[in-house]
Structure formats: structure tokens, C-alpha cells
Design an enzyme around this catalytic site. Structure first.
Site, short mmCIF file in Angstrom:
data_model
loop_
_atom_site.label_atom_id
_atom_site.label_comp_id
_atom_site.label_asym_id
_atom_site.label_seq_id
_atom_site.Cartn_x
_atom_site.Cartn_y
_atom_site.Cartn_z
N LYS A 138 0.82 -1.22 0.00
CA LYS A 138 0.00 0.00 0.00
C LYS A 138 0.85 1.26 0.00
CE LYS A 138 -4.32 -1.77 1.92
NZ LYS A 138 -5.38 -1.58 2.92
N LYS A 184 -6.40 -9.62 -7.12
CA LYS A 184 -7.57 -9.72 -6.26
C LYS A 184 -8.63 -8.71 -6.68
CE LYS A 184 -8.85 -9.42 -1.38
NZ LYS A 184 -8.41 -8.94 -0.06
N LYS A 236 -11.88 -2.80 -4.50
CA LYS A 236 -12.64 -1.55 -4.61
C LYS A 236 -11.85 -0.48 -5.34
CE LYS A 236 -14.21 -2.24 0.19
NZ LYS A 236 -14.12 -1.65 1.53
#
Length: 349
Positions: free
Chosen positions: A119, A211, A214
Site C-alpha cells: 500500500k 484480487k 474496490k
């Protein structure tokens, strides 16, 4: 010997729309577990603010997202009477225990967390301390309720291992005080992950190696729980596949991530094992299989969007669910935190 009553806790962040991956990878399992366990399901709004404001959207967006995710929980089948449904920030003990755990956890443990590296990217110096410390807050989320089981996706297993390490170190470091306070050999349980089902890791409809997320810029990569029946069917039919037909056994799916993903989604929605799905569709073309999957997905998911819209038309009801859930969660968390303060040596009035 310390014994702990079975208790389940899990949660999702209020950032972006919940999608098929959240539903199949977590929600179906949550719904089953509320029938057999004491369950707490949290909207983890404190975790949501660990990234830049541009990611979580600021105060107005966050407030709406908290209500949206709560509505999604209920629309999918979580029952506020059977489960404690609440948002994390209304239970201050999460943050207080996280600070104690910051003093128990070690930098080397956090340096190994791969999700922070993913991230934060190359510019980790600009990442927030909260993003780095995210797994410690997650440990506090779990252990403030002495949860024994946590339904998690594969990507959260490493964080749960950290939770177990923190619990073990706390129990060891303060063993004498824990015993003197009447808690036996251990104050916190060594929490077990619960990873079940044929589609625990749902992948992108555009790239079977990634994956479902969102944050993917392509809306065609995911099926949102708010999507209409037409959108659901369109996304399934446009999902990436390869040139070969469906195999007749699971071995034939190896090295074919898009095919494996769609078969896993069908199996999870239908409540069947992958071999059963391949026995039915194996040898056929993807076009026919996609049509069947689109029909099944619309049947299972379209009603969720309708129920979410109904619930969000009455935000007072959703807020009342969170208020009640937070009060019930605090009733569990407050005594645990009082015991932690006493064990640590703080003066407790």
C-alpha cells in the site's frame, strides 16, 4: 489453565463499495457463523483513515460510507439481533488497547508486514504512521473482545499471525500479574483464523492474477453489491476468459486464473464444490457457462442492492443499529480494558 468462550469478530473498511469478493470471501461465512457463535461485526472506520484523505474521501464521504457498509451488512443477511453490528470509533477501548499493544509489539514484526509495503509503494516515507501501525490496531480490535476466531481473507493471515504474537508476548510479559489478578495462565486467547469456502479469494474479472478490489480503476473488474441486475449480467459476460473450454476436473484449471476464478465464483454462489460445477459444465464453451453464471449472480446479488436501497432510505434505522451495537460492544470491551490497566500497573479508580 485459561479457557476462553468461543467468540467471533471481523470487520470491513468503509471505503468504496463492497463487492462480490467481500460477499463470497467473508460475508457468507459471517452469516453462517452468527447461527453457531457469539459474533461481533465491525465497520472499521479507524482503519479507513490510515490512508490519504483522497482515498477515504473526507468527513462527509466517510460518514456516508459507514452507513452504506452497515446497510450492506444487514442486506446481505447479518441480523442485528443475532450479531453485534457496530462501528469501531464508537468504542474507545479499541484505540486505548492499541496503544498498549504498540508498547508490546516490536518494530521488526511490523517491518515484515507485506501489506504495508504494497500500500505504501516506493514512497513509504510519505505513508502515515497509522498505515504502518494498522496491524496493531487490528490486534486490538480482536483482543479487546477476547475473540477466539476471526474470519479473514488470505491477505489478512499475516496480520492475524501478528495478533497471535502480540497476545503471546502480553501473556508472557505480564504472566505474574495476570495470575495474581485471577486470570490463570493467559489473559488473551491465541486467536484462530477461519478461512473457508471455494471462493475465499475472489479475483478481478479483468485479470485473474489480481484480487478483486474496490480501488481498481475499472468498474468492470468487480461486481459491486449496489450493481443492478443488468450491470451484474453485463460484467459477467464481459469477464476475461481464455480460448479453451471448461475442463471436466479441477486439474484442468491449473495455470488458467480467469477460468479458475469464474468457476470458484459459481461454486460459492451455488453452494457447490468446484468438482460438482465442472461435472455439470465441463467440456462446454465459456459462453454457455457465463450465461448460467450471470443468471445465478443476478438471482443471488440483485436482491441485496434492493434491500440496501430500502435501508438507506431510512438512515435513522441504520444509525440506531450502530448505536445499539456500539453499546453492546462497549459492555464487553470496557471490563477487558479495566483488567488490562490493572495488569499493567496503572491506577484504576
Amino acid at each position: 489453565m485459561s479457557t476462553f468462550s468461543p467468540r467471533v469478530l471481523s470487520g470491513m473498511q468503509p471505503t468504496g463499495n463492497l463487492h462480490l469478493g467481500n460477499y463470497l470471501g467473508a460475508m457468507l461465512n459471517w452469516i453462517k457463523m452468527q447461527e453457531t457463535h457469539e459474533t461481533l461485526y465491525c465497520v472499521v472506520d479507524l482503519h479507513a483513515i490510515t490512508q490519504a484523505v483522497s482515498v477515504w474521501g473526507g468527513p462527509q464521504v466517510l460518514r456516508k460510507a459507514i452507513l452504506d457498509v452497515t446497510a450492506a451488512y444487514i442486506a446481505c443477511g447479518l441480523d442485528p439481533k443475532k450479531s453485534i453490528i457496530f462501528n469501531q470509533s464508537q468504542v474507545a477501548e479499541h484505540a486505548e488497547l492499541a496503544w498498549v499493544f504498540n508498547c508490546v509489539a516490536r518494530l521488526g514484526w511490523l517491518d515484515r508486514m507485506t501489506q504495508f509495503k504494497e500500500k505504501a509503494g516506493k514512497d513509504k516515507e510519505r505513508a502515515s504512521v497509522g498505515l504502518y501501525d494498522y496491524p496493531v490496531l487490528m490486534a486490538a480490535d480482536i483482543l479487546i473482545y477476547k475473540a477466539t476466531h476471526v474470519p479473514v481473507g488470505e491477505d489478512q493471515k499475516q496480520h492475524l499471525e501478528l495478533t497471535r504474537d502480540i497476545a503471546q508476548k502480553f501473556n508472557l510479559d505480564f504472566a505474574e500479574a495476570i495470575a495474581a489478578d485471577g486470570h490463570g495462565e493467559a489473559f488473551f486467547p491465541i486467536t484462530d483464523p477461519v478461512i473457508q469456502g471455494p471462493a475465499t479469494r475472489v479475483m478481478s474479472l479483468r485479470d485473474g492474477t489480481k484480487k478483486m478490489s474496490k480501488s481498481d480503476p475499472s468498474d468492470l473488474s468487480r461486481i459491486n453489491l449496489t450493481d443492478s441486475a443488468d450491470d451484474i449480467a453485463k460484467k459477467i459476460r464481459k469477464a476475461k476468459t481464455d480460448a479453451d473450454g471448461l475442463p471436466s476436473d479441477p486439474e484442468g484449471l491449473k495455470g488458467r486464473p480467469e477460468a479458475e476464478n469464474l468457476v470458484g465464483i459459481y461454486a460459492a454462489l451455488a453452494g457447490k464444490a468446484v468438482p460438482e460445477v465442472l461435472a455439470e459444465f465441463g467440456g462446454g464453451q465459456f459462453s454457455a457457462f457465463k450465461n448460467a453464471l450471470a443468471e445465478l449472480a443476478v438471482l443471488k446479488l440483485a436482491p441485496i442492492a434492493g434491500e440496501m436501497n430500502r435501508l438507506l432510505a431510512d438512515p435513522g434505522y441504520v444509525e440506531a443499529v450502530l448505536k445499539d451495537g456500539s453499546e453492546r460492544a462497549r459492555a464487553i470491551a470496557q471490563p477487558v480494558m479495566r483488567d488490562v490497566r490493572r495488569i499493567m500497573g496503572f491506577v484504576v479508580s
